[in-house]
Enzyme design. Structure first.
Site, PDB file in Angstrom:
ATOM      1  N   ASP A  62       0.872  -1.189   0.000  1.00  0.00           N
ATOM      2  CA  ASP A  62       0.000   0.000   0.000  1.00  0.00           C
ATOM      3  C   ASP A  62       0.907   1.236   0.000  1.00  0.00           C
ATOM      4  O   ASP A  62       0.689   2.183   0.755  1.00  0.00           O
ATOM      5  CB  ASP A  62      -0.953  -0.007   1.196  1.00  0.00           C
ATOM      6  CG  ASP A  62      -1.945   1.169   1.149  1.00  0.00           C
ATOM      7  OD1 ASP A  62      -2.041   1.825   0.082  1.00  0.00           O
ATOM      8  OD2 ASP A  62      -2.586   1.445   2.168  1.00  0.00           O
ATOM      9  N   HIS A 105      -2.472   0.157  11.684  1.00  0.00           N
ATOM     10  CA  HIS A 105      -2.099  -1.158  11.159  1.00  0.00           C
ATOM     11  C   HIS A 105      -0.610  -1.199  10.851  1.00  0.00           C
ATOM     12  O   HIS A 105       0.067  -0.159  10.856  1.00  0.00           O
ATOM     13  CB  HIS A 105      -2.904  -1.478   9.904  1.00  0.00           C
ATOM     14  CG  HIS A 105      -2.976  -0.340   8.931  1.00  0.00           C
ATOM     15  ND1 HIS A 105      -4.017   0.564   8.906  1.00  0.00           N
ATOM     16  CD2 HIS A 105      -2.115   0.081   7.965  1.00  0.00           C
ATOM     17  CE1 HIS A 105      -3.811   1.466   7.965  1.00  0.00           C
ATOM     18  NE2 HIS A 105      -2.658   1.206   7.385  1.00  0.00           N
ATOM     19  N   GLN A 173      -2.418  -5.636   5.479  1.00  0.00           N
ATOM     20  CA  GLN A 173      -2.273  -4.607   6.518  1.00  0.00           C
ATOM     21  C   GLN A 173      -3.090  -4.957   7.756  1.00  0.00           C
ATOM     22  O   GLN A 173      -4.148  -4.358   8.005  1.00  0.00           O
ATOM     23  CB  GLN A 173      -2.748  -3.245   5.978  1.00  0.00           C
ATOM     24  CG  GLN A 173      -1.840  -2.631   4.937  1.00  0.00           C
ATOM     25  CD  GLN A 173      -2.537  -1.505   4.205  1.00  0.00           C
ATOM     26  OE1 GLN A 173      -3.537  -1.723   3.525  1.00  0.00           O
ATOM     27  NE2 GLN A 173      -2.033  -0.300   4.323  1.00  0.00           N
ATOM     28  N   ASP A 175      -4.705  -4.971  11.304  1.00  0.00           N
ATOM     29  CA  ASP A 175      -4.920  -3.897  12.291  1.00  0.00           C
ATOM     30  C   ASP A 175      -4.293  -4.267  13.632  1.00  0.00           C
ATOM     31  O   ASP A 175      -4.429  -5.411  14.097  1.00  0.00           O
ATOM     32  CB  ASP A 175      -6.426  -3.693  12.531  1.00  0.00           C
ATOM     33  CG  ASP A 175      -7.056  -2.769  11.513  1.00  0.00           C
ATOM     34  OD1 ASP A 175      -6.588  -2.744  10.365  1.00  0.00           O
ATOM     35  OD2 ASP A 175      -8.035  -2.080  11.876  1.00  0.00           O
ATOM     36  N   ARG A 203       1.431  13.363  10.592  1.00  0.00           N
ATOM     37  CA  ARG A 203       0.118  13.139   9.995  1.00  0.00           C
ATOM     38  C   ARG A 203      -0.328  11.760  10.491  1.00  0.00           C
ATOM     39  O   ARG A 203       0.364  10.759  10.319  1.00  0.00           O
ATOM     40  CB  ARG A 203       0.221  13.169   8.477  1.00  0.00           C
ATOM     41  CG  ARG A 203      -1.128  13.104   7.746  1.00  0.00           C
ATOM     42  CD  ARG A 203      -1.247  11.828   7.003  1.00  0.00           C
ATOM     43  NE  ARG A 203      -2.335  11.823   6.021  1.00  0.00           N
ATOM     44  CZ  ARG A 203      -2.845  10.693   5.528  1.00  0.00           C
ATOM     45  NH1 ARG A 203      -2.393   9.533   5.908  1.00  0.00           N
ATOM     46  NH2 ARG A 203      -3.810  10.741   4.627  1.00  0.00           N
ATOM     47  N   ASP A 205      -2.431   8.723  10.273  1.00  0.00           N
ATOM     48  CA  ASP A 205      -3.202   8.035   9.245  1.00  0.00           C
ATOM     49  C   ASP A 205      -4.406   7.312   9.853  1.00  0.00           C
ATOM     50  O   ASP A 205      -4.289   6.677  10.899  1.00  0.00           O
ATOM     51  CB  ASP A 205      -2.287   7.010   8.553  1.00  0.00           C
ATOM     52  CG  ASP A 205      -2.983   6.288   7.417  1.00  0.00           C
ATOM     53  OD1 ASP A 205      -3.263   6.939   6.399  1.00  0.00           O
ATOM     54  OD2 ASP A 205      -3.259   5.075   7.555  1.00  0.00           O
ATOM     55  N   GLU A 212     -12.292  -1.638  17.978  1.00  0.00           N
ATOM     56  CA  GLU A 212     -13.452  -2.343  17.428  1.00  0.00           C
ATOM     57  C   GLU A 212     -14.395  -2.672  18.587  1.00  0.00           C
ATOM     58  O   GLU A 212     -13.935  -3.063  19.663  1.00  0.00           O
ATOM     59  CB  GLU A 212     -13.037  -3.671  16.754  1.00  0.00           C
ATOM     60  CG  GLU A 212     -12.034  -3.534  15.626  1.00  0.00           C
ATOM     61  CD  GLU A 212     -10.614  -3.271  16.119  1.00  0.00           C
ATOM     62  OE1 GLU A 212     -10.250  -3.773  17.198  1.00  0.00           O
ATOM     63  OE2 GLU A 212      -9.886  -2.543  15.421  1.00  0.00           O
ATOM     64  N   GLU A 247      -6.265  12.415   9.839  1.00  0.00           N
ATOM     65  CA  GLU A 247      -6.900  12.088   8.565  1.00  0.00           C
ATOM     66  C   GLU A 247      -8.196  11.333   8.807  1.00  0.00           C
ATOM     67  O   GLU A 247      -8.343  10.172   8.445  1.00  0.00           O
ATOM     68  CB  GLU A 247      -5.951  11.231   7.707  1.00  0.00           C
ATOM     69  CG  GLU A 247      -6.432  10.964   6.296  1.00  0.00           C
ATOM     70  CD  GLU A 247      -6.512   9.482   5.961  1.00  0.00           C
ATOM     71  OE1 GLU A 247      -6.218   8.644   6.827  1.00  0.00           O
ATOM     72  OE2 GLU A 247      -6.900   9.183   4.826  1.00  0.00           O
ATOM     73  N   ASP A 313      -4.283  10.125  -2.807  1.00  0.00           N
ATOM     74  CA  ASP A 313      -5.351   9.124  -2.902  1.00  0.00           C
ATOM     75  C   ASP A 313      -6.338   9.518  -3.989  1.00  0.00           C
ATOM     76  O   ASP A 313      -6.280  10.621  -4.537  1.00  0.00           O
ATOM     77  CB  ASP A 313      -6.091   9.021  -1.562  1.00  0.00           C
ATOM     78  CG  ASP A 313      -5.255   8.293  -0.519  1.00  0.00           C
ATOM     79  OD1 ASP A 313      -4.468   7.397  -0.896  1.00  0.00           O
ATOM     80  OD2 ASP A 313      -5.396   8.618   0.674  1.00  0.00           O
TER      81      ASP A 313
HETATM   82  C1  NOJ Z   1      -5.034   6.654   4.106  1.00  0.00           C
HETATM   83  C2  NOJ Z   1      -3.924   6.887   3.149  1.00  0.00           C
HETATM   84  O1  NOJ Z   1      -4.010   8.214   2.666  1.00  0.00           O
HETATM   85  C3  NOJ Z   1      -4.054   5.859   2.047  1.00  0.00           C
HETATM   86  O2  NOJ Z   1      -3.136   6.118   0.999  1.00  0.00           O
HETATM   87  C4  NOJ Z   1      -3.861   4.489   2.636  1.00  0.00           C
HETATM   88  O3  NOJ Z   1      -4.067   3.513   1.629  1.00  0.00           O
HETATM   89  C5  NOJ Z   1      -4.819   4.247   3.793  1.00  0.00           C
HETATM   90  N1  NOJ Z   1      -4.886   5.359   4.709  1.00  0.00           N
HETATM   91  C6  NOJ Z   1      -4.403   3.030   4.607  1.00  0.00           C
HETATM   92  O4  NOJ Z   1      -3.277   3.322   5.370  1.00  0.00           O
END
Ligand code: NOJ
Length: 563
Positions: A62, A105, A173, A175, A203, A205, A212, A247, A313
């Site tokens: 990712d 994650h 990924q 968690d 930042r 993420d 959960e 985010e 993204d």
């Molecule tokens: C948000 C990130 O901006 C994105 O690029 C990523 O795939 C997901 N979080 C998972 O970490």
């Protein structure tokens, strides 16, 4: 309450991918020394802070958001020494560096997960409960799937452990289990590591998904907020001027929780505003912007919105209705290849049909409407995208520095570049590049530099009150508002249409200075050019409202509504 000086309220940010910016050693991958060598470019652009996409070791399933070691640098990008050099060179230029942390994650290659999944692993006992394991894949059924194009469940079976593990993103990924106090502490240690390394901000993420709970959608849970407050307290105690930029891609009512009482995240992106800027522009109607700003709550002291047009993204359409999403797809992504998950994987210039007027108009709103703006690397020169690349990689191609081979990005043979440079006839590096635009006063780059420079002269854009204004009562084509702070005010008019729009600038001042051109504008009838915009500073003392004229309301121009 914040203990720092809220520097981020006055800042213009740029987001960039180290891998994509500049290759210093000819291996085809951008790296930290390459980025360091380009800091002057970023300084000249006018930004104050640089948000780096993940720079930690990762198998890149990712693109770095699958971390295999939270406390090191991805080898192709350089070393911790290179990072520290970047920090010192950035600070020398008064630029700040924001790094990513990805608390939700890890990669499935992370040693924590390897130990957790393998009962034979020597450290299994320590890490057994660091991830969310279950004998069944039926738990937490109310949680949505985020990567709808590639995942069918948030559970994946692990053969070695003989159980399912939970993941909100790719199955590569897993968690982390935030019910485990050791995980909570480990992530604070990561925060400390990057502060110690010199980062000015983090930042954070994907914060909504840390915990959960059965019977919920597993987003925005009270436990998650409690942990984020703990993270903030740690930062405030340890290095209070550090920015926590969250985010949380949520509706305003849910996002406001991420600010707490000014004791959680300093900033969060305004996700719902972003698609509505595009919607309003395509419709020539400001209503979507009005509606979302009406739903946008006041922030606690010390907090700030982050606004953006595009990012690394897809242009996410999670925060719109299904009908609006369909309309956005049909309007902005007519080719199905341009769509991914619930969004659109295109860059700004192609979305705007490469129309410089529209690109600049969006920047006018980005830089003046609310919060602190984030640019995305390459958009300032109008770079294009490549939908043939996997996932969102087509938005992350090499920066186009000049028209030499590989766009001046790298001296490696073209086939060794981490991704091909854009080379189509419209957006290719042969025509779209920094060198060509630097000396052209009419270039997008120079016009965006100018807008940023003017914004930065007026702290009211980052800190002031927002109030709607009326320019033409018979038309929704103009987005008109006033920003005011400490006795100063600026009126901004943006024409969303490709036709001139006439309206009325009321006699609230003897004259207005158009901050972008330096021209003096008298109150009264005024016509905005197609996709035109002006940032108007009243000259002299404010006058009583005497709004009369062909386009004027009978009364009440100054009766503007605060959102
Ligand atoms: C948000 C990130 O901006 C994105 O690029 C990523 O795939 C997901 N979080 C998972 O970490």
């Amino acid at each position: 309450m914040t203990q720092n000086n809220s520097w981020y309220k006055d800042a213009v940010f740029i987001e960039l991918n180290t891998r994509a910016f500049k290759d210093s050693d000819g291996d085809g991958w951008g790296d930290l020394p390459g980025l360091t060598s380009k800091l002057d470019y970023l300084k000249d652009l006018g930004v104050d802070a640089i948000w780096l996409l993940p720079i930690m070791p990762s198998p890149l399933r990712d693109d770095g958001y699958d971390v295999s070691d939270f406390c090191d640098i991805f080898p192709a990008y350089g070393t911790m020494e290179d990072f520290k050099k970047l920090i010192s060179e950035a600070h020398r230029r008064n630029l700040k560096i924001i790094v990513e942390i990805i608390p939700n994650h890890t990669s499935d290659q992370h040693p924590w997960f390897q130990a957790s999944r393998d009962p034979q692993h020597p450290e299994h006992a320590k890490y057994r409960d660091w991830y969310v394991w279950s004998d069944t894949d039926q738990k937490y059924q109310q949680a949505r799937i985020i990567f709808t194009d590639s995942e069918t469940s948030n559970w994946t079976f692990d053969q070695l452990r003989g159980q399912y593990f939970w993941h909100r993103f790719y199955s590569s990924q897993p968690d982390l289990n935030y019910d485990n106090p050791e995980v909570q502490q480990a992530m604070l240690d990561v925060v400390k590591f990057w502060i110690d390394a010199g980062a000015d901000g983090l930042r954070v993420d994907a914060p909504p998904y840390l915990f959960e709970r059965e019977g919920t959608n597993c987003e925005n849970l009270p436990e998650t907020h409690a942990y984020l407050k703990r993270m903030r307290k740690f930062v405030d105690d340890y290095k209070p001027e550090t920015l926590l930029l969250s985010e949380a891609n949520q509706w305003p009512e849910d996002v406001i929780e991420y600010f707490g009482d000014g004791d959680e995240m300093h900033m969060n992106f305004h996700f719902p505003l972003m698609p509505r800027l595009f919607m309003a522009l395509a419709k020539g109607d400001r209503t979507p912007i009005e509606e979302i700003l009406a739903r946008t709550p006041e922030l606690p002291e010390g907090c700030q919105w982050g606004t953006f047009l595009r990012c690394h993204d897809e242009l996410t359409l999670e925060m719109v209705t299904p009908e609006e999403r369909q309309w956005m797809w049909e309007t902005y992504a007519p080719d199905p290849k341009q769509r991914i998950n619930l969004g659109i994987r295109r860059r700004l210039a192609p979305l705007m049909d490469n129309d410089q007027r529209k690109i600049l108009l969006l920047h006018s709103m980005l830089l003046t409407m609310v919060g602190s703006p984030f640019l995305y690397y390459g958009d300032e020169i109008g770079m294009g995208d490549n939908v043939d690349l996997f996932d969102r990689n087509g938005l992350r191609t090499p920066m186009q520095w000049d028209d030499s081979p590989n766009a001046g990005f790298s001296e490696a043979p073209a086939e060794r570049l981490y991704a091909p440079v854009i080379s189509d006839p419209i957006y290719g590096y042969q025509v779209v590049n920094v060198a060509a635009q630097e000396n052209d006063p009419d270039s997008l780059l120079n016009k965006i530099r100018h807008l940023i420079a003017v914004r930065k002269q007026w702290r009211l854009f980052g800190r002031g009150e927002f109030a709607w204004k009326h320019f033409n009562f018979n038309s929704k084509a103009v987005v008109a508002y006033q920003r005011s702070w400490q006795g100063q005010r600026i009126v901004v008019l943006n024409n969303l249409t490709d036709a001139p729009v006439s309206g009325w600038i009321p006699e609230t001042a003897k004259s207005f200075l158009d901050l972008l051109t330096g021209e003096s504008i008298l109150p009264g009838d005024y016509t905005l050019a197609p996709y035109g915009f002006v940032w108007l500073k009243p000259v002299g003392p404010d006058l009583p409202n005497e709004a009369t004229g062909p386009n004027s309301p009978q009364a009440g121009y100054l009766g503007s509504d605060k959102h």
